[in-house]
Design a protein around this motif. Sequence first.
Motif, mmCIF file in Angstrom:
data_model
loop_
_atom_site.group_PDB
_atom_site.id
_atom_site.type_symbol
_atom_site.label_atom_id
_atom_site.label_comp_id
_atom_site.label_asym_id
_atom_site.label_seq_id
_atom_site.Cartn_x
_atom_site.Cartn_y
_atom_site.Cartn_z
ATOM 1 N N LEU A 140 136.169 46.066 100.361
ATOM 2 C CA LEU A 140 136.699 45.730 99.037
ATOM 3 C C LEU A 140 136.788 46.974 98.161
ATOM 4 O O LEU A 140 137.792 47.199 97.474
ATOM 5 N N ALA A 141 135.732 47.784 98.192
ATOM 6 C CA ALA A 141 135.721 49.015 97.396
ATOM 7 C C ALA A 141 136.853 49.948 97.839
ATOM 8 O O ALA A 141 137.527 50.560 96.998
ATOM 9 N N PHE A 142 137.067 50.043 99.139
ATOM 10 C CA PHE A 142 138.123 50.913 99.668
ATOM 11 C C PHE A 142 139.493 50.450 99.176
ATOM 12 O O PHE A 142 140.326 51.267 98.752
ATOM 13 N N ILE A 143 139.738 49.149 99.252
ATOM 14 C CA ILE A 143 141.037 48.606 98.829
ATOM 15 C C ILE A 143 141.285 48.902 97.352
ATOM 16 O O ILE A 143 142.385 49.310 96.954
ATOM 17 N N ILE A 144 140.266 48.707 96.520
ATOM 18 C CA ILE A 144 140.408 48.958 95.084
ATOM 19 C C ILE A 144 140.711 50.435 94.821
ATOM 20 O O ILE A 144 141.610 50.775 94.036
ATOM 21 N N ILE A 145 139.983 51.318 95.486
ATOM 22 C CA ILE A 145 140.175 52.762 95.295
ATOM 23 C C ILE A 145 141.549 53.195 95.789
ATOM 24 O O ILE A 145 142.245 53.979 95.134
ATOM 25 N N TYR A 146 141.973 52.671 96.930
ATOM 26 C CA TYR A 146 143.285 53.025 97.481
ATOM 27 C C TYR A 146 144.392 52.544 96.545
ATOM 28 O O TYR A 146 145.380 53.250 96.312
ATOM 29 N N THR A 147 144.228 51.353 96.015
ATOM 30 C CA THR A 147 145.212 50.795 95.079
ATOM 31 C C THR A 147 145.343 51.678 93.848
ATOM 32 O O THR A 147 146.458 52.026 93.419
ATOM 33 N N LEU A 148 144.214 52.060 93.267
ATOM 34 C CA LEU A 148 144.222 52.910 92.068
ATOM 35 C C LEU A 148 144.814 54.281 92.368
ATOM 36 O O LEU A 148 145.545 54.840 91.542
ATOM 37 N N VAL A 182 143.865 49.682 104.595
ATOM 38 C CA VAL A 182 144.843 50.641 104.077
ATOM 39 C C VAL A 182 146.141 49.928 103.706
ATOM 40 O O VAL A 182 146.717 50.186 102.638
ATOM 41 N N PHE A 183 146.590 49.024 104.574
ATOM 42 C CA PHE A 183 147.842 48.313 104.302
ATOM 43 C C PHE A 183 147.730 47.476 103.032
ATOM 44 O O PHE A 183 148.642 47.477 102.194
ATOM 45 N N ILE A 184 146.616 46.769 102.868
ATOM 46 C CA ILE A 184 146.432 45.958 101.660
ATOM 47 C C ILE A 184 146.390 46.851 100.418
ATOM 48 O O ILE A 184 147.062 46.584 99.413
ATOM 49 N N GLY A 185 145.601 47.933 100.479
ATOM 50 C CA GLY A 185 145.503 48.841 99.345
ATOM 51 C C GLY A 185 146.829 49.496 99.008
ATOM 52 O O GLY A 185 147.214 49.595 97.841
ATOM 53 N N ALA A 186 147.557 49.948 100.048
ATOM 54 C CA ALA A 186 148.851 50.592 99.832
ATOM 55 C C ALA A 186 149.871 49.610 99.260
ATOM 56 O O ALA A 186 150.669 49.967 98.384
ATOM 57 N N THR A 187 149.845 48.367 99.748
ATOM 58 C CA THR A 187 150.781 47.361 99.260
ATOM 59 C C THR A 187 150.499 47.013 97.799
ATOM 60 O O THR A 187 151.415 46.974 96.966
ATOM 61 N N LEU A 188 149.226 46.764 97.485
ATOM 62 C CA LEU A 188 148.872 46.456 96.094
ATOM 63 C C LEU A 188 149.180 47.634 95.174
ATOM 64 O O LEU A 188 149.697 47.454 94.066
#
Length: 205
Positions: free
Chosen positions: A21-29, A57-63
């Motif tokens: 979850l933390a990774f997705i949030i950071i990647y999104t930002l 990565v895909f979720i973070g990049a998409t968001l």
Amino acid sequence: MQELFCNTLNWIQNLGLLGGLAFIIIYTLAAILFIPGSLLTLGAGVVFDVVLGSIYVFIGATLGSIGSFLVGRYLARNWVAKKIENNEKFKAIDKAIAQSGFKIVLLTRLSPVFPFNLLNYALGITRVRLKDYALGSIGMIPGTIMYVYIGSLAGNIAQVCSGNQVKNPQAETAQWIIRIIGFIATVAVTLYVTKIAKKALEEST
């Protein structure tokens, strides 16, 4: 920035179940803030393995790309327009995208010619629909899996952060696959945009 990302990856690795979850949030930002995410993508392969790393990565990049798209469309339109005003590729895409938004977005996601962060904002000021833009994100999947895989071959975060390329037959094969997919997509998007632009010109005369 590299040191910050490396420290962040180490921190995420120690979070356990909350790490994803933390990774997705950071990647999104990172994507929204126009920060290249290549180190995070490679690091995901070390921290999570190929399957989970690719998913995160895909979720973070998409968001992140959707967030950038919305900022580009509603909040930073003038700034983005200045960034791309001299880029002929984006001008051609804008003319074609109203007619074939999903296909154009899909092909540009597959092609390395169009920088990820700039493309996110640039597409926000085109006529592409948000739904087509979001669905076109599936074009990121091949590159995401390949780069996460290359990162997983590093074995540890320190090697990923060293800046040295992972050198072994598997990594070289993955890099060649990325280049081939990117080349094919670049040719395809160029021919497709040219065809649509020519058709639009003929219809207007």
